[in-house]
Structure formats: structure tokens, C-alpha cells
Motif scaffolding. Structure first.
Motif, short mmCIF file in Angstrom:
data_model
loop_
_atom_site.label_atom_id
_atom_site.label_comp_id
_atom_site.label_asym_id
_atom_site.label_seq_id
_atom_site.Cartn_x
_atom_site.Cartn_y
_atom_site.Cartn_z
N CYS A 48 -0.35 3.35 3.64
CA CYS A 48 0.13 2.83 5.04
C CYS A 48 1.14 1.89 4.97
O CYS A 48 1.80 1.18 5.94
CB CYS A 48 -1.09 2.45 5.72
SG CYS A 48 -1.60 0.52 5.14
N CYS A 67 0.83 -1.36 -0.01
CA CYS A 67 0.22 0.22 0.08
C CYS A 67 0.94 1.32 0.03
O CYS A 67 1.91 1.25 0.81
CB CYS A 67 -0.87 0.03 1.32
SG CYS A 67 -1.76 1.39 1.38
N CYS A 115 -6.35 -2.29 0.04
CA CYS A 115 -5.52 -2.69 1.11
C CYS A 115 -6.18 -2.94 2.28
O CYS A 115 -7.33 -2.33 2.49
CB CYS A 115 -4.87 -1.29 1.72
SG CYS A 115 -3.88 -1.41 3.00
N CYS A 170 -6.18 -0.31 5.40
CA CYS A 170 -6.55 1.18 5.28
C CYS A 170 -7.80 1.31 4.15
O CYS A 170 -8.15 2.36 4.09
CB CYS A 170 -5.59 2.20 5.38
SG CYS A 170 -4.84 2.07 3.64
ZN ZN Z 1 -3.09 0.77 3.41
#
Ligand code: ZN
Length: 135
Positions: A27, A24, A38, A41
């Protein structure tokens, strides 16, 4: 939306022993097998990342009554890869009757094997397989 890695590409990489997941951009969470979103998140900005294949057994079970077409007994492990994702796979290199709770925390390395298409799936599929790091 264009997937950074298609299922077909994931399979071709796995066949060659390359473990390509997605990282990702927001994050830094790594998913393997690759996911469209993801898991941490929900972001969709993901980039391919090649994983080292090392990991640690988090838990396991010994299958003694197997689905049709599979030969019991065998060990199924849940492994936390060094990059973070949790992956399920068979454990090779340890006799199922020798499996004890000592397996938890053991270092393993990811490989792959071909599972032939059967009544549950349409086609041959490469799936993760783990071996103890020492063997
Ligand atoms: Zn993420």
C-alpha cells in the motif's frame, strides 16, 4: 521472519543522520521508525526507504515538569514527515517560553541527538530532534 531493518541498523543510520524507514510494498505506506508490520494494512512485505527529513508540526507541548534526568523546560513536537509517518521528538531552536500555537503547521527538519542511558533505559539511544526549517 527477517526484519528489513534491525533496530541496531536503524540506530546506526540515525547516528549518521540518515533517516531510513520502511515502505510497504502493498500500500506504499511509510513507517518511521521502521516497524515489522505495515501500520496501515498489516502487510509484512516492506522495503527500506531513505526519508528527506522534512515535515510539518501537527501538535506540540511544552514540558515544564520533566522526568528525572531531563532538564525542563523543553518542547516536544508531533511531526508529520513529508513521506507520511508521524514522529515525536524534541524541538530545538525555539525557546519554550516563546512557544505559541503558531508552531502548528510550521515546517521543520529532522535531525537527531543522543539521549544518554538512564534509569528508564539501558543504553545510549539516538532519537529524532527537530529544528525550524528556516534556522
Ligand atoms: Zn501497507
Amino acid at each position: 521472519m527477517a526484519y528489513p531493518i534491525t533496530y541496531d541498523e536503524y540506530q546506526k543510520n540515525l547516528e549518521k543522520g540518515r533517516f531510513v524507514g520502511l515502505k510497504c510494498k502493498k500500500c506504499q505506506t511509510v513507517s518511521f521508525p521502521p516497524t515489522a508490520v505495515c501500520r496501515a494494512c498489516g502487510a509484512t512485505a516492506l522495503e527500506p526507504v531513505t526519508l528527506g527529513g522534512g515535515g510539518t508540526v501537527k501538535t506540540f507541548t511544552v514540558i515544564r515538569v520533566a522526568p528525572e534526568g531531563r532538564k525542563p523546560p523543553y518542547i516536544v513536537v508531533m511531526v508529520e514527515l513529508d513521506e507520511g509517518p508521524f514522529v515525536l521528538g524534541n524541538l530545538d531552536g525555539i525557546q519554550p517560553d516563546q512557544a505559541t500555537m503558531d508552531l502548528i503547521g510550521k515546517r521543520v527538519h529532522m535531525d537527531r541527538h543522543l539521549v544518554k542511558g538512564d534509569v528508564y533505559s539501558g543504553e545510549d539511544t539516538y532519537v529524532p530532534l527537530f529544528r525550524p526549517e528556516s534556522s
